[in-house]
Structures are given as structure tokens and as C-alpha cells.
Design a protein around this motif. Structure first.
Motif, PDB file in Angstrom:
ATOM      1  N   HIS A 149       0.864  -1.183   0.000  1.00  0.00           N
ATOM      2  CA  HIS A 149       0.000   0.000   0.000  1.00  0.00           C
ATOM      3  C   HIS A 149       0.895   1.225   0.000  1.00  0.00           C
ATOM      4  N   GLY A 207       2.537   4.700   0.129  1.00  0.00           N
ATOM      5  CA  GLY A 207       2.180   5.866   0.939  1.00  0.00           C
ATOM      6  C   GLY A 207       2.189   5.538   2.417  1.00  0.00           C
ATOM      7  N   ALA A 208       1.929   4.278   2.751  1.00  0.00           N
ATOM      8  CA  ALA A 208       1.865   3.908   4.173  1.00  0.00           C
ATOM      9  C   ALA A 208       3.197   4.128   4.879  1.00  0.00           C
ATOM     10  N   MET A 209       4.291   3.942   4.134  1.00  0.00           N
ATOM     11  CA  MET A 209       5.597   4.040   4.789  1.00  0.00           C
ATOM     12  C   MET A 209       6.060   5.488   4.997  1.00  0.00           C
ATOM     13  N   SER A 219       4.645   7.909   6.765  1.00  0.00           N
ATOM     14  CA  SER A 219       4.604   8.249   8.193  1.00  0.00           C
ATOM     15  C   SER A 219       5.414   7.261   9.029  1.00  0.00           C
ATOM     16  N   ASP A 247      -2.067   9.576   2.460  1.00  0.00           N
ATOM     17  CA  ASP A 247      -0.953   9.385   3.382  1.00  0.00           C
ATOM     18  C   ASP A 247       0.228  10.305   3.075  1.00  0.00           C
TER      19      ASP A 247
END
Lengths: 338, 323
Positions: A133, A135-137, A139, A170
Motif C-alpha cells: 500500500h 504511501g503507508a511508509m 509516516s 498518506d
């Protein structure tokens, strides 16, 4: 090859460091980029031979970005790579053998066959394993940088993002949070012009994704991502700034995905003229020319390095192909940390 | 020993863990100077400083992502959802990232998520939900739901010390209603262990969270006729199947009670497991008392109809007993 072995091959007589890079550094960068290309071309041929399980996502065209940016990090620093960053894993210290075992889904590999692709993390070299997924990484990398800030450890994090990833929510949440908290994290957009088949013209309306940095009150820089020296120079500036506590930065590397999204994809949606334009900007050819012009490496010596790389890659895959696959019942283990 | 409320027990547990271990820090919306929407962290900024009590932007996905990243650097973050309903905007980080990291590449993710949960407080559809079943289906997460101050304190401390992501469902209705005398000793409640809240011989009620005191009230209404055993699950994942099956083998009747809606709730899985493991010991059908399958309505009259209460639970017990 080790740094010492590479150093012996360098002609350093008249070389003035470029962007803080010594002659040895330049040859090391070449080693990692050529290693990445060689390793990936082997994967592509395994894919065609039916030796790979699942998709194969290559970073051809991305070598200078991935290797050049990661080369700015210290051992203790944090790396959150994405799926076209084999080179970044290698620079940070992942072994060829571990990488081959991982990509072939073998029991001994970093995920033991539990996950595929470049999804492994490694606590020993401080790489964070990505999830699909995108974009999750963003943050998560910020959170690792937050830990550095709380512990006052001086570590910096680099996270690679794709052009498509810049469209997901994200992206906004993570960059905003990182900027509000002035975290030591550098975000690098590997803008390789296409997200699967979607061209940038359908992905974003602004001229450059880096323009968005202004809204987060962080520096936004566009760099020629096919030139490893430029990539290193700009990233180094951002990493040093982050280490001084001056907050995050957003770097947009302009490069090209020279193959399909995955090896099954012929990428016939990319106009031929576009491909031809980028073929003239092959990151490895650009560096080869530098090395020749600067008198750092003769073609003969460079070929010696290439041969050595061939043999290292060969050995890693020989080992991995013979290594056992995981036993079925192993699927039931490891859900919880104990 | 001083009497403290459920919500004070959560605060005490957090404070003690932050004093004990420097790697523990808090992040969430309005938890700093304001002390949190429910004042669980009132006074924490003064005691621990802004670097360990972090007021975040309004961004649930980033709150969880940041927690994961910090946990991977050996910190122990405690993320607060202002209301558990808002967890949905950070869902991906919990179910696809935090939950799967250890299985995928072997790194522990020691993070706690505080989830102010549940209805009965007239919060309407977005401030009243019971969201535990959303996560019950996700391997890699642990779920706990205390019903009293002792468990609230012991479980928040155990959650923080656990090496895995733990979702801590604290029920808003219980915050100031449940009181207990607690010793100042450092104690933990083991995740994965339920408890017998009331011993009985005739019929077992399996429940958790706010429905524990509600079920106990129902059981006491019936005590002259039916000797009800009430099991407080405390830990929803993993479930204490040994305790559950032991009680069913004793009473031979199971009534499951939860405030969450009935369809696809934790009761459904409990029912299936009891059937698989103790079918021969049952002398009646497994039944459920739960909220009706609608969003949580706002007006008190509607919410009263929606949710279980002591009368509805007592009726469920009576009907199963009469079977």
C-alpha cells in the motif's frame, strides 16, 4: 567487492573531489549501480525462464537515484526503500545472498518466504520493510525519525516514494506531520513518469511534485535523477540539514522506468519517442563517461569490476536456487512476537 | 487503599509505565496541554514533557504510521484515538502494516492503541461504536477490553510491555461509573486470560467490557431462580478458550452478551468455537444478546432500544434456561 578492493583499482592522480565524493567514492557508486543492473537483469531472465514465483519489479533507470541518495547515509541511519530500490538495499548493507534468497522465496531468506519482492526489513542495517500500500511508509519513516529525535541519537531517515504515491492521502498526512515536528527525514520521489500505465499527466496537475513542499514549509528540489553525482550532492545537503535538526525535505528525482511496471508488462503505452529520449540518459552510461573523463577508471579496469560483479551475482543465485523452500507448516508460525 | 475510577486506573497505568520506561511515549489529538478529550493524560505534559506527550495533527493514519516507525526503533508508543470510531481513517496502518510486520520480516512492533469505545453516552453514529470485531479478523493484533479499574490498569500496563500491537478498548460508559480500591503495587493482568466475574452452576454468560457490569446486574436479578456464571473475557484476542470451555462443561448452557451489533460480532466466533470444542456438553442452543444490526442511533430512546440492558440480558438468560 569491498571498498578496499575497489580502492586498489582507482587512478587518483589528478582527481579533485566532486560534490564531496572522492575518486574511491565514485568507483564505489559505479560498483553499486552496475551491481543493481546486473542483479536485476538476472532476475528478468529468471522470470522468462519461469524460475520466479510471482511478479518481478525492476528499477532499471532508477539506479543513480536509489544508490546515490542512499550513499549519503551513515550505518546507523534509517532507510525505508520502495520496490525499485534493490540498489538502496545493497548500499545499506543487505547481502547479495540474502537478496537472492528473498526474491526466490527461500526458507533462509529475510522473510523466510512469508513475503515477496523487496518487502524485507533488516533491523541490523536499519532498513524498514515496505508494504504494497504505497504511501503507508511515509509516516512510518517519519516515526523512525521521531524516535531519533526523542532519543537525540542523531539518526536521519530516507524514504523513497513513487510519483503515483504522491496522490494518496498518506502523502499529505506524513509530510505534514514530519514538517510540523521538524523531523530528521528526507523524502525522495522517484518520479519515473509512469505509475503502472498511468502517465504523470493523469497523476497530478502541477508542474513538479516538489512544488508541494512549499505548502508543508520544507525545501522542495527537482534533480536529474539519472546523474548519480547530482543525486548524491542534493541528498547529502538535505541529509546534513536534517541531521542538524532543521527538518525534512522533499527531493523529486526525474528519471524513467525503462521497463514495464512488472516483467509481465510490455509497457507499450509508453510512446517510442519517450523511451528513445530516456535511453540517451542511462544512469550507468552517464557515470561511465564521468569516470572516463575524470581519469578515475580506465575502460579496462571498469571491465574487471563488471566481471567481478557478474561472478558475485552468479554465486548468490547459485546458492539461492539450491536453497530449500520453506516447509508448509511454517506458514502457521510467527504471527506474534514472543 | 484509595478508591479510584476506571479512567483514573488507565491514567495511573500509563503514568507508571512512563516513569518505569523512558521508551514509552504518547501521541494523539489534544492529549498534551488539554489533557485529552476525556482527561486521561491531564498533567502528563508537565510531568513528562512535550517530546513524550505529543499533540498530533488530525491525521489518524499518520498517528499509527508514526507509532509503527518509532516501535521499529525500539520505542513503545501509545497512540490515542480520541474516539475508537475514528480508527477507520487509520485502518490500513493497523491491519496491513502493524499487524503483519512480525510475520513478514520478524521485527516486533510494540505499540498500544487506546480506543475509547462504545455507546450509552448519546454520542450518535460516530462517537459510540464498538469497533473490536473489525480487528478481531486480523492476525497479528491483540485486543483487550477491561471492565473494571483493576483490569483497566493491569491491562494497559501489560499492553505497553507486550511486543505486539495491542488495541486497548476502554469503554467510555465505564470511565467514571466503575470504582474500585487498588493497591499501589505494580501489577499486570496477563493478556489472553479471562476471569470469572461471578461463579454459578446453571448457565454461563460470556461477555466483556461494559456488558460485564450489566450482565452481573441481570444475574443478580435472577439469582433466586437461576445460578448464573459470568465470564469476563478481558482479552478478545487471544481468547481464553480454556476458561470458556471449562465453564461451558460445568453449566452446559452458553449465552453470549456484547454491546457490539450481533452480525459478525465476536459472539459469532465464540459460538462457533464452543460448538467445535464442546458440542456434546451443551444441552441447549448457544444464544446471543447484542445490539441490533443498525448504526448506533443518537436519541436516548432509540439508543435504549438499540443496546442490550439488564432486562434484555435477564430475558435472554431466562429463555435459555427454559429451553
Amino acid at each position: 567487492m569491498t571498498q578496499a578492493e575497489l580502492s586498489e583499482l582507482v587512478k587518483r592522480s589528478e582527481f579533485t573531489p566532486v560534490a564531496g565524493l572522492s575518486a574511491e567514492d565514485c568507483v564505489t557508486l559505479y560498483y553499486y549501480m552496475q551491481l543493481t543492473r546486473t542483479f536485476e537483469m538476472r532476475l528478468a531472465s529468471f522470470y522468462r525462464q519461469g524460475k520466479m514465483v510471482g511478479g518481478v519489479y525492476l528499477g532499471t533507470g532508477n539506479e543513480a537515484t536509489s544508490v546515490g541518495a542512499t550513499y549519503t547515509l551513515e550505518d546507523r541511519d534509517i532507510l525505508a526503500p520502495t520496490h525499485r530500490d534493490i540498489g538502496a538495499h545493497f548500499v545499506k548493507g543487505e547481502s547479495l545472498r540474502a537478496m537472492a534468497l528473498q526474491l526466490l522465496g527461500r526458507a533462509e531468506g529475510p522473510t523466510g518466504g512469508k513475503d515477496n519482492g523487496l518487502h524485507q526489513g533488516n533491523k541490523e542495517i536499519n532498513t524498514l520493510g515496505m508494504i504494497s500500500h504505497l504511501g503507508a511508509m511515509i509516516s512510518v519513516a517519519a516515526g523512525a525519525a521521531l524516535a531519533s529525535k526523542i532519543k537525540k541519537s542523531g539518526q536521519v531517515a530516507i524514504h523513497f516514494i513513487g510519483d503515483g504515491t504522491s496522490s494518496i492521502g498518506d502523502f499529505h498526512e506524513g509530510l505534514n506531520f514530519a514538517s510540523v515536528m521538524e523531523l530528521p527525514v528526507v523524502y525522495i520521489i522517484e518520479n519515473n513518469q509512469y505509475a503502472y500505465s498511468t502517465p504523470n499527466s493523469k497523476q497530478y496537475a502541477c508542474d513538479w511534485i516538489a512544488q508541494r513542499a512549499h505548502g508543508f514549509d520544507m525545501p522542495g528540489i527537482v534533480v536529474d535523477g539519472t546523474d548519480v553525482v547530482e543525486m548524491y550532492r542534493v541528498t547529502k545537503w538535505a541529509v546534513e540539514r536534517a541531521r542538524r535538526g532543521e527538518g525534512p525535505a522533499l527531493i523529486e528525482s526525474q528519471t524513467m522506468r525503462m521497463r514495464g511496471h512488472s516483467e509481465h508488462d510490455s509497457a507499450d503505452y509508453v510512446p517510442q519517442k519517450v523511451m528513445e529520449k530516456w535511453e540517451d540518459k542511462d544512469p550507468i552510461d552517464i557515470l561511465k563517461n564521468y569516470l572516463r573523463d575524470w581519469g578515475v577508471l580506465t575502460d579496462v579496469t571498469r571491465e574487471q569490476i563488471d566481471e567481478q560483479i557478474e561472478s558475485e551475482v552468479e554465486k548468490a543465485f547459485e546458492y539461492a536456487l539450491d536453497a530449500p523452500v520453506p516447509e508448509g507448516p511454517e506458514a502457521a508460525n510467527g504471527v506474534y512476537a514472543r | 487503599m484509595a478508591e479510584i475510577t476506571y479512567i483514573q486506573a488507565i491514567s495511573e497505568g500509563l503514568r507508571e509505565e512512563m516513569q518505569r520506561d523512558e521508551s514509552v511515549f504518547l501521541l494523539g489529538e489534544d492529549i498534551g496541554n488539554y489533557g485529552g478529550a476525556f482527561k486521561v493524560t491531564k498533567g502528563f505534559v508537565e510531568e513528562f514533557g512535550e517530546e513524550r506527550v505529543i499533540d498530533t495533527p488530525l491525521a489518524e493514519s499518520a498517528i499509527f504510521g508514526m507509532s509503527i516507525g518509532a516501535a521499529l526503533q525500539d520505542m513503545r508508543p501509545v497512540a490515542e484515538m480520541q474516539f475508537s470510531d475514528f480508527v477507520s481513517t487509520g485502518f490500513n496502518q493497523l491491519v496491513n502494516n502493524a499487524a503483519k510486520i512480525h510475520y513478514r520480516w520478524g521485527a516486533a512492533v510494540p505499540m498500544t492503541v487506546r480506543m475509547p469505545t462504545g455507546g450509552g453516552v448519546h454520542g450518535g453514529p460516530f462517537h459510540s461504536q464498538n469497533t473490536e470485531a473489525w480487528f478481531f479478523h486480523v492476525p497479528g493484533l491483540k485486543l483487550v477490553a477491561p471492565s473494571n479499574p483493576y483490569d483497566a490498569k493491569g491491562l494497559i500496563k501489560a499492553a505497553i510491555r507486550d511486543k505486539n500491537p495491542v488495541l486497548y478498548f476502554e469503554h467510555k460508559y465505564l470511565y467514571r461509573r466503575e470504582k474500585q480500591e487498588l493497591s499501589g503495587d505494580d501489577f499486570l493482568v496477563e493478556i489472553g486470560k479471562g476471569r470469572v466475574a461471578r461463579e454459578g452452576e446453571d448457565l454461563t454468560v460470556l461477555t466483556y467490557g461494559s456488558m460485564v457490569p450489566t450482565s452481573l446486574e441481570a444475574a443478580s436479578h435472577l439469582e433466586s431462580r437461576i445460578d448464573v456464571e459470568v465470564i469476563d473475557l478481558r482479552s478478545l484476542m487471544p481468547l481464553d478458550m480454556e476458561l470458556i470451555i471449562g465453564s461451558i462443561k460445568k453449566t452446559n448452557k452458553a449465552l453470549i452478551v456484547h454491546e457490539d451489533i450481533k452480525t459478525g460480532g465476536i459472539g459469532a466466533e465464540l459460538s462457533a468455537r464452543i460448538t467445535e470444542e464442546a458440542f456434546e456438553w451443551l444441552d441447549g442452543p448457544i444464544r446471543r444478546v447484542a445490539s441490533i444490526d443498525t448504526p448506533v442511533p443518537f436519541a436516548p430512546s432509540l439508543e435504549e432500544y438499540f443496546m442490550p440492558n439488564p432486562d434484555k440480558i435477564a430475558a435472554g438468560i431466562q429463555q435459555l434456561w427454559d429451553y
